[in-house]
Write an enzyme that holds these catalytic residues in place. Structure first.
Site, PDB file in Angstrom:
ATOM      1  CE  LYS A   1      -4.193  -1.747   0.072  1.00 22.64           C
ATOM      2  NZ  LYS A   1      -5.071  -1.560  -1.107  1.00 22.64           N
TER       3      LYS A   1
ATOM      4  CD  GLU B   1     -10.290   3.969   0.485  1.00 24.22           C
ATOM      5  OE1 GLU B   1     -10.179   5.210   0.319  1.00 24.22           O
ATOM      6  OE2 GLU B   1      -9.577   3.139  -0.111  1.00 24.22           O
TER       7      GLU B   1
ATOM      8  CB  SER C   1       0.032  -8.069  -1.286  1.00 24.91           C
ATOM      9  OG  SER C   1      -0.824  -8.945  -0.588  1.00 24.91           O
TER      10      SER C   1
END
Lengths: 271, 408
Positions: free
Chosen positions: B100, B122, B389
């Site tokens: 991210k 969010e 990830s």
């Protein structure tokens, strides 16, 4: 002539401004909606905005979000909403009704089917919060075939070039969103709204109404000083929230608020 | 150095100028946001080839995020599965523990260059929220994170972490109180505060230009993977596997390989308790086309077009939609989309701990589950890359609860 054009023409002849209440179809129970619609007309509403319940009402403030949730507890669908308009039309052939909502239920139903059913029920216009004209081309064509108006929003952030484009694309009337924010937001500077509104008027010959932030007789009347109409949403929907177990009280209280607004608006525009 | 961000003109022509990937994507938003989206599109279009901007991102990816991330040969897992060589792209080793941050560095710099002092985000699992709060601290921006109240309950570590980073975490109590509701609430905030606020969307969804911007910032994963795989093994991977919620880590690793048609691209959606139970979050496997959160894409919806509640053991995949480019890749059959249940993901989660000493996020465990099974059916000279990830520290409380262990 369409019901919408006819409505604004008559108002102009009487030197009055349009009072446009918003309610969510099926809030808090399905059989209240048509009763409330008739009551609002009786007490002085000129057009009715009927909200189509959607599970993700992205642009709504807390009050209207919860109204969508209440309606969805009864699974009120786009089809049910259109049926309510048909029921309303049994006893009211003149008051324009526009459907306001989000595109997904219409995507699911199909544009042609939606336009056909809406026309048959007596729907006059469609206003989709999350469909700017660029995304609404095909739907607009389907609606035009059935003589249903497509209304677009103009926002305080809209540039002049884009405002001219939105005005050219809208039919029936234009909806000016008076503030940045969701429905029911609290702060509104009416002088600023008036200045911007008067500037935008140059882009169109069709009526332009103001929505968002109109709460009571005083604010509705203030808007009536310059705009062609006032849209009242959260203030009305709050009555549904406060009386969700007492449908009869909803009908009476909404009627009383409409009456108060009508009186206040007429004092300004006629006086 | 100095190559424009997301410069993959040779591998993809999407999106079109109006933000379409085939019939998907677009800008289905309230008129209030159009000016802001125009501003973002124009700023990004200018900045992505601005040498100062590009250099600043590259510097932060290297010195702050810790890139490049290793492409690690999972030797014992490979032996266990008995097939293709399994390589793990270690995005879990990035600062803040997931992919991210790649996107957040880019978007926070966009906010800075655009003169926006406040950012909002969010979050589902909290990874994007943590990454946003982190870059906000790094660049001195005010930060507010919207998070569903159910997710707050299941990801309390990340919630506290965001607070330590100076962010305000706002619980969202409407709807299903998960990621989709947090996204709606963040959009409402943006509508109201559009003058001074930049909205950092965490995945390849939302209105144009977001799916493109997030993809471009995440495509560093795929570019590195390609370079590393060629350098170490002198070949491209035969298959690349990544989990898909909104789909940003998958798009990031897929995108630089779109034109390498011999490379299979496989996205793994969460099947929850099983696709047939309806309790899943797999719109590409079992959804229909619709419009949500600014874009047209595959969605989980009912016969009336209402969005359905979703279920996944991983909060980060618990979303009823998916990025529009994935919908397009599915339709043109360039990528394949499969699904893995909660139970299968839990097995893969434990397996990676035991065999490789790596604690994966529950989201990532979905990709691991499918990737390992796939490898077992492939030849020993073949290569499967699994995008690792994120790391699973945040999931320890959830796992402990499943195992009936009380930790405080």
């Amino acid at each position: 002539m369409s019901r919408i054009s006819n409505c604004f023409e008559q108002l102009e002849a009487q030197n009055k401004k349009a009072l446009i209440p918003y309610v969510v179809a099926g809030d808090p129970v399905p059989d209240v909606t048509v009763k409330v619609m008739h009551k609002m007309v009786e007490m002085g509403a000129d057009l009715i905005e009927l909200g189509v319940p959607f599970s993700e009402p992205e642009a709504e403030g807390a009050v209207i979000q919860v109204a969508h949730e209440r309606a969805l507890e009864h699974n009120v669908s786009l089809r049910d909403t259109i049926q309510m308009v048909a029921d309303f039309r049994q006893n009211d052939k003149t008051t324009p009704v526009l459907l306001m909502g989000y595109i997904n239920p219409i995507e699911k139903m199909g544009y042609e089917e939606f336009a056909k059913l809406a026309k048959a029920a007596g729907v006059d216009a469609s206003l989709l919060v999350n469909v700017p004209p660029e995304e609404g081309v095909e739907l607009e064509i389907a609606l035009r075939k059935q003589d249903i108006d497509t209304i677009y929003l103009v926002a305080p952030t809209t540039t002049d070039t884009r405002a001219a484009y939105l005005c050219a694309k809208s039919t029936g009337f234009i909806y000016y969103v008076s503030l940045k924010g969701t429905t029911g937001a609290s702060t509104i500077n009416m002088d600023e709204v008036e200045t911007r509104f008067n500037h935008l008027k140059q882009f169109t010959k069709i009526p332009m109404v103001v929505g968002f932030g109109i709460k009571d007789g005083a604010s509705a009347a203030r808007v009536a000083e310059f705009a062609d109409g006032s849209v009242v949403g959260s203030a009305i929907v709050q009555i549904f929230a406060d009386n969700k177990d007492k449908p009869d009280i909803i009908v009476e209280s909404v009627g009383a608020l409409i009456s108060e607004m009508r009186t206040a608006m007429d004092l300004v525009s006629v006086g | 150095m100095g190559k424009p961000i997301g410069d993959n003109t040779e591998v993809s022509t999407m999106p079109t100028v109006d933000g379409r990937y085939g019939i998907y994507g677009g800008r289905y938003v309230s008129e209030v946001l159009i000016a802001a989206l125009d501003e973002l599109r124009d700023s990004y279009s200018r900045l992505k080839s601005d040498p100062d901007f590009v250099a600043e991102i590259e510097r932060d990816l290297r010195n702050y995020v810790g890139r490049e991330s290793p492409l690690y040969f999972a030797e014992r897992l490979t032996r266990e599965m008995g097939g293709a060589r399994i390589l793990l792209k270690r995005e879990d080793l990035n600062h803040t523990g997931a992919h991210k941050i790649n996107n957040c560095i880019g978007q926070a710099l966009l906010a800075k260059y655009m003169g926006k002092p406040r950012v909002i985000a969010e979050t589902g699992a909290g990874q994007h929220g943590v990454a946003s709060a982190t870059v906000a601290a790094r660049f001195g921006l005010k930060c507010r994170v919207y998070m569903g109240s159910d997710d707050i309950a299941r990801q309390s570590l990340n919630v506290y972490r965001m607070k330590l980073l100076g962010a305000e975490v706002v619980p969202v109590t409407t709807g299903s109180r998960t990621l989709k509701d947090a996204l709606s609430e963040a959009m409402r905030d943006w509508v109201a505060n559009v003058d001074d606020t930049y909205y950092i969307i965490g995945t390849v969804a939302g209105p144009h230009p977001y799916p493109m911007i997030v993809r471009d910032f995440q495509s560093v994963i795929g570019k590195e993977t390609k370079k590393q795989c060629l350098a170490d093994y002198n070949q491209l991977p035969d298959a690349i596997v990544a989990c898909v919620g909104g789909g940003s880590n998958a798009m990031g690793i897929f995108h630089p390989f779109l034109q390498d048609e011999e490379v299979r691209l496989i996205g793994v959606e969460p099947a929850g308790k099983g696709i047939e139970t309806g309790m899943h979050a797999a719109p590409l496997s079992k959804g229909q086309v619709g419009v949500l959160h600014g874009n047209k894409t595959y969605l989980m919806q009912d016969e009336n077009g209402q969005i359905l509640p979703t279920h996944s053991i991983s909060a980060g995949l618990d979303y009823p939609g998916v990025g529009p480019e994935h919908s397009w890749l599915k339709d043109i059959k360039r990528a394949e989309y499969v699904s893995v249940t909660d139970e299968q993901a839990l097995h893969a989660f434990r397996q990676l701990n035991l065999l490789e000493g790596i604690l994966p996020a529950l989201e990532t465990a979905h990709a691991l589950s499918y990737g390992a099974e796939l490898a077992s059916k492939m030849g020993k000279d073949e290569i499967v890359v699994i995008n690792l990830s994120g790391r699973g520290d945040k999931d320890i409380p959830t796992m402990a609860k499943i195992d009936g262990i009380s930790i405080s």
